[in-house]
Design a protein around this motif. Structure first.
Motif, PDB file in Angstrom:
ATOM      1  N   PHE A  21       0.851  -1.188   0.000  1.00 21.99           N
ATOM      2  CA  PHE A  21       0.000   0.000   0.000  1.00 21.99           C
ATOM      3  C   PHE A  21       0.885   1.234   0.000  1.00 21.99           C
ATOM      4  O   PHE A  21       2.105   1.148   0.152  1.00 21.99           O
ATOM      5  N   CYS A  22       0.267   2.380  -0.169  1.00 21.94           N
ATOM      6  CA  CYS A  22       0.989   3.641  -0.163  1.00 21.94           C
ATOM      7  C   CYS A  22       0.125   4.696   0.518  1.00 21.94           C
ATOM      8  O   CYS A  22      -1.080   4.533   0.634  1.00 21.94           O
ATOM      9  N   SER A  23       0.761   5.755   0.952  1.00 21.96           N
ATOM     10  CA  SER A  23       0.055   6.896   1.527  1.00 21.96           C
ATOM     11  C   SER A  23       0.431   8.113   0.707  1.00 21.96           C
ATOM     12  O   SER A  23       1.612   8.479   0.647  1.00 21.96           O
ATOM     13  N   ALA A  24      -0.545   8.743   0.070  1.00 19.68           N
ATOM     14  CA  ALA A  24      -0.253   9.923  -0.751  1.00 19.68           C
ATOM     15  C   ALA A  24       0.385  11.024   0.087  1.00 19.68           C
ATOM     16  O   ALA A  24       1.344  11.671  -0.343  1.00 19.68           O
ATOM     17  N   VAL A  25      -0.124  11.216   1.286  1.00 24.60           N
ATOM     18  CA  VAL A  25       0.377  12.292   2.153  1.00 24.60           C
ATOM     19  C   VAL A  25       1.825  12.018   2.563  1.00 24.60           C
ATOM     20  O   VAL A  25       2.712  12.859   2.384  1.00 24.60           O
ATOM     21  N   ILE A  26       2.071  10.845   3.112  1.00 24.89           N
ATOM     22  CA  ILE A  26       3.411  10.534   3.610  1.00 24.89           C
ATOM     23  C   ILE A  26       4.391  10.322   2.459  1.00 24.89           C
ATOM     24  O   ILE A  26       5.546  10.751   2.544  1.00 24.89           O
ATOM     25  N   SER A  27       3.943   9.720   1.378  1.00 25.00           N
ATOM     26  CA  SER A  27       4.838   9.528   0.235  1.00 25.00           C
ATOM     27  C   SER A  27       5.291  10.868  -0.327  1.00 25.00           C
ATOM     28  O   SER A  27       6.466  11.054  -0.650  1.00 25.00           O
ATOM     29  N   ARG A  28       4.372  11.803  -0.440  1.00 28.45           N
ATOM     30  CA  ARG A  28       4.742  13.139  -0.916  1.00 28.45           C
ATOM     31  C   ARG A  28       5.753  13.759   0.035  1.00 28.45           C
ATOM     32  O   ARG A  28       6.761  14.324  -0.375  1.00 28.45           O
ATOM     33  N   GLN A  29       5.490  13.639   1.324  1.00 23.72           N
ATOM     34  CA  GLN A  29       6.375  14.218   2.336  1.00 23.72           C
ATOM     35  C   GLN A  29       7.798  13.666   2.209  1.00 23.72           C
ATOM     36  O   GLN A  29       8.761  14.433   2.170  1.00 23.72           O
ATOM     37  N   VAL A  30       7.933  12.341   2.141  1.00 24.72           N
ATOM     38  CA  VAL A  30       9.281  11.760   2.105  1.00 24.72           C
ATOM     39  C   VAL A  30       9.957  11.947   0.755  1.00 24.72           C
ATOM     40  O   VAL A  30      11.180  12.083   0.688  1.00 24.72           O
ATOM     41  N   MET A  31       9.186  11.997  -0.321  1.00 20.60           N
ATOM     42  CA  MET A  31       9.795  12.177  -1.642  1.00 20.60           C
ATOM     43  C   MET A  31      10.118  13.633  -1.939  1.00 20.60           C
ATOM     44  O   MET A  31      10.988  13.914  -2.757  1.00 20.60           O
ATOM     45  N   GLY A  51      16.255   9.210   8.910  1.00 26.67           N
ATOM     46  CA  GLY A  51      16.189  10.520   8.259  1.00 26.67           C
ATOM     47  C   GLY A  51      14.888  10.730   7.533  1.00 26.67           C
ATOM     48  O   GLY A  51      13.814  10.699   8.138  1.00 26.67           O
ATOM     49  N   SER A  52      14.975  10.863   6.229  1.00 26.53           N
ATOM     50  CA  SER A  52      13.807  11.267   5.435  1.00 26.53           C
ATOM     51  C   SER A  52      12.695  10.229   5.396  1.00 26.53           C
ATOM     52  O   SER A  52      11.565  10.554   5.060  1.00 26.53           O
ATOM     53  N   MET A  53      12.961   8.990   5.762  1.00 24.93           N
ATOM     54  CA  MET A  53      11.931   7.943   5.735  1.00 24.93           C
ATOM     55  C   MET A  53      11.300   7.697   7.109  1.00 24.93           C
ATOM     56  O   MET A  53      10.519   6.767   7.286  1.00 24.93           O
ATOM     57  N   GLN A  54      11.604   8.550   8.081  1.00 25.53           N
ATOM     58  CA  GLN A  54      11.088   8.337   9.435  1.00 25.53           C
ATOM     59  C   GLN A  54       9.557   8.367   9.490  1.00 25.53           C
ATOM     60  O   GLN A  54       8.945   7.616  10.244  1.00 25.53           O
ATOM     61  N   ALA A  55       8.928   9.207   8.674  1.00 27.28           N
ATOM     62  CA  ALA A  55       7.459   9.275   8.671  1.00 27.28           C
ATOM     63  C   ALA A  55       6.854   7.937   8.233  1.00 27.28           C
ATOM     64  O   ALA A  55       5.824   7.508   8.769  1.00 27.28           O
ATOM     65  N   VAL A  56       7.490   7.264   7.291  1.00 28.07           N
ATOM     66  CA  VAL A  56       7.004   5.952   6.849  1.00 28.07           C
ATOM     67  C   VAL A  56       7.202   4.937   7.966  1.00 28.07           C
ATOM     68  O   VAL A  56       6.303   4.147   8.275  1.00 28.07           O
TER      69      VAL A  56
END
Length: 144
Positions: free
Chosen positions: A82-92, A125-130
């Motif tokens: 699965f994916c999260s549009a909100v979190i994926s945008r944030q980390v990318m 780092g940048s993937m902490q939200a995931v």
């Protein structure tokens, strides 16, 4: 020149995965079926859509003899993608190369030792939200 750059990037990606940490695993007190239901419910409960369920255990059990093995690795094993549009945008937005981690997966496996739920250890780092999202989902699924 372009193919050399692509090959170099691919090599770096493979090399990086060899250094990856062990996944996080959590025991589940119940059956494989109950665990998969709990994971599915926890993912959907976050407002996310499951894109695909990979039935890894079934595939390995079905193809073992075809590849010359009689070893049963899992009684059963599924991976929920699965994916999260909100979190994926944030980390990318922090690092576009974080695309390599999407979609995200939570696995459920049943072995002789019991049922486990888990997910991979994402880079600091940048993937902490995931990582935080995965831990929330798994905690809900195992009842914590």
């Amino acid at each position: 020149m372009k193919s050399i750059l692509i090959a170099a990037a691919f090599g770096l990606a493979l090399g990086g995965s060899a250094l990856a940490e062990k996944p996080f695993t959590y025991p589940f007190d119940g059956s494989f079926e109950d665990a998969t239901f709990a994971v599915e419910s926890a993912i959907v409960g976050q407002g996310l859509v499951i894109d695909f369920v990979s039935h890894v255990g079934e595939m390995l059990n079905r193809t073992g003899a075809d590849v010359g093995s009689d070893t049963m690795i899992f009684k059963n094993a599924d991976i929920f993608l699965f994916c999260s549009a909100v979190i994926s945008r944030q980390v990318m937005e922090k690092d576009p190369m974080n695309i390599t981690h999407c979609p995200y997966g939570i696995f459920v496996m049943d072995t002789d030792e019991g049922v486990l739920i888990g997910h991979k250890d994402y880079p600091d780092g940048s993937m902490q939200a995931v990582e935080n999202l995965m831990q929330q989902i798994v905690a809900e699924a195992v009842g914590n």
